[in-house]
Design a protein around this motif. Sequence first.
Motif, short mmCIF file in Angstrom:
data_model
loop_
_atom_site.label_atom_id
_atom_site.label_comp_id
_atom_site.label_asym_id
_atom_site.label_seq_id
_atom_site.Cartn_x
_atom_site.Cartn_y
_atom_site.Cartn_z
N ILE A 1 0.86 -1.18 0.00
CA ILE A 1 0.00 0.00 0.00
C ILE A 1 0.90 1.23 0.00
O ILE A 1 1.79 1.37 0.86
CB ILE A 1 -0.93 0.01 1.22
CG1 ILE A 1 -1.95 -1.14 1.12
CG2 ILE A 1 -1.66 1.35 1.33
CD1 ILE A 1 -2.86 -1.25 2.33
N SER A 2 0.69 2.13 -0.95
CA SER A 2 1.56 3.30 -1.08
C SER A 2 1.00 4.56 -0.44
O SER A 2 1.74 5.51 -0.20
CB SER A 2 1.85 3.57 -2.56
OG SER A 2 0.64 3.80 -3.27
N ASP B 1 -7.21 7.30 5.14
CA ASP B 1 -8.37 6.90 5.95
C ASP B 1 -8.01 5.60 6.67
O ASP B 1 -8.32 4.51 6.20
CB ASP B 1 -9.60 6.70 5.06
CG ASP B 1 -10.84 6.32 5.84
OD1 ASP B 1 -10.85 6.50 7.08
OD2 ASP B 1 -11.80 5.84 5.21
N PRO B 2 -7.33 5.68 7.83
CA PRO B 2 -6.84 4.48 8.51
C PRO B 2 -7.96 3.54 8.93
O PRO B 2 -9.02 3.99 9.39
CB PRO B 2 -6.11 5.04 9.73
CG PRO B 2 -5.76 6.45 9.34
CD PRO B 2 -6.89 6.92 8.49
N VAL B 3 -7.73 2.25 8.77
CA VAL B 3 -8.73 1.25 9.11
C VAL B 3 -8.08 0.08 9.83
O VAL B 3 -6.86 -0.11 9.81
CB VAL B 3 -9.46 0.72 7.84
CG1 VAL B 3 -10.17 1.84 7.11
CG2 VAL B 3 -8.50 -0.03 6.93
N VAL C 1 -1.91 -5.68 14.52
CA VAL C 1 -0.79 -6.04 13.64
C VAL C 1 -0.38 -4.81 12.84
O VAL C 1 -1.19 -4.25 12.09
CB VAL C 1 -1.18 -7.19 12.70
CG1 VAL C 1 0.01 -7.59 11.83
CG2 VAL C 1 -1.70 -8.39 13.48
N CYS C 2 0.89 -4.42 12.98
CA CYS C 2 1.41 -3.23 12.30
C CYS C 2 2.44 -3.64 11.26
O CYS C 2 3.59 -3.97 11.61
CB CYS C 2 2.03 -2.27 13.31
SG CYS C 2 0.88 -1.65 14.54
N PRO C 3 2.10 -3.63 9.98
CA PRO C 3 3.06 -3.97 8.93
C PRO C 3 4.18 -2.95 8.84
O PRO C 3 4.04 -1.80 9.28
CB PRO C 3 2.21 -3.96 7.65
CG PRO C 3 0.79 -3.89 8.09
CD PRO C 3 0.79 -3.25 9.44
N GLU D 1 -4.04 -0.44 9.03
CA GLU D 1 -3.55 0.36 7.90
C GLU D 1 -3.34 1.78 8.43
O GLU D 1 -4.27 2.58 8.50
CB GLU D 1 -4.56 0.37 6.75
CG GLU D 1 -4.67 -0.95 6.02
CD GLU D 1 -5.56 -0.85 4.78
OE1 GLU D 1 -5.87 0.28 4.34
OE2 GLU D 1 -5.95 -1.91 4.26
N TYR D 2 -2.11 2.06 8.87
CA TYR D 2 -1.79 3.39 9.37
C TYR D 2 -1.31 4.28 8.23
O TYR D 2 -0.99 3.80 7.13
CB TYR D 2 -0.78 3.33 10.51
CG TYR D 2 0.54 2.64 10.17
CD1 TYR D 2 1.61 3.36 9.64
CD2 TYR D 2 0.73 1.28 10.43
CE1 TYR D 2 2.82 2.74 9.35
CE2 TYR D 2 1.94 0.65 10.15
CZ TYR D 2 2.98 1.39 9.61
OH TYR D 2 4.18 0.78 9.33
N ARG D 3 -1.24 5.57 8.49
CA ARG D 3 -0.99 6.51 7.40
C ARG D 3 0.44 6.48 6.87
O ARG D 3 1.40 6.49 7.63
CB ARG D 3 -1.38 7.93 7.84
CG ARG D 3 -2.86 8.20 7.65
CD ARG D 3 -3.27 9.53 8.22
NE ARG D 3 -3.39 9.46 9.68
CZ ARG D 3 -3.65 10.51 10.45
NH1 ARG D 3 -3.79 11.71 9.90
NH2 ARG D 3 -3.77 10.37 11.76
#
Length: 279
Positions: free
Chosen positions: A52-53, A57-59, A77-79, A110-112
């Motif tokens: 993801i680039s 809108d974090p989810v 879980v933080c990629p 999905e963080y910014r």
Amino acid sequence: MLFLMIAGITAYFNAAAQEREIIHLWKDVPGETGPKKPHELSDDTSRDVTRISRVSDPVLHVYRPAPGKNRGAGIIVCPGGGYSILAIDLEGHEVAAWLADLGFTAFVLEYRVPKKPLNALQDFQRAVRVVRSRAEEWGIQSGKVGAIGFSAGGDLVARGSSFHEKKLYPPQDKADSLTAKPSFSLLIYPAYLDKGENRSITPDLEIGSDYPPVFLFATADDSHGNSTLVMAGALRDAKVPAEQHLYTEGGHGYGLRPGNPAADAWPGLAAKWLSQLGL
């Protein structure tokens, strides 16, 4: 055996893909001025990794364990991806499916990105609070909400474990009255924790006796491997319960895909550590 485990995880991931709950973390995303948009994917799919680039809108993607297997604990879980991208399958969905198979309720964050580490920390704090606020809904205990992070995601979990009392955004609802401190943290080949003088611990990390228990894993041939070493030393000095593993080889960015000695090793060690915590 590990191949069969991964195959089972992949099947779980594919079967549940259409049923997973997705939680939008913010009504008003702090620091964002434009309209909310779905994430954007990178054209780079090398090593069979989906990246993801851009996230505005974090989810959270919710992975529930099978009925009868729920351990009553949640793990965010933080990629990783250098705060530039998110390796969303390698270090996100595949890990969450593995955790759900173990009996944990897992939440892929999905963080910014790109290059928004402060916003990412806001997203992490909000994620911990939202999961706590809805713990009963998922059959987990609010005091058993931890996090696992990979590479830059490991840095994010480490910072979130340090700065949980800092008010980084205006409260949005009752969830923001809850603590943002993870109950436990797993840092898998974390990066950027050794930005101090002579590659010592990053100066602004605050590691005191109230830091949550930590599991650390890295390899000696990882260019970011020193982060694990200095973090382990800081945790020891603060008398924080911590378990560290440094394997000889494996490099960086392997997730839990089979065929890499480090990827073959850390999941079993982490699962044992979680069990020893009473989870």
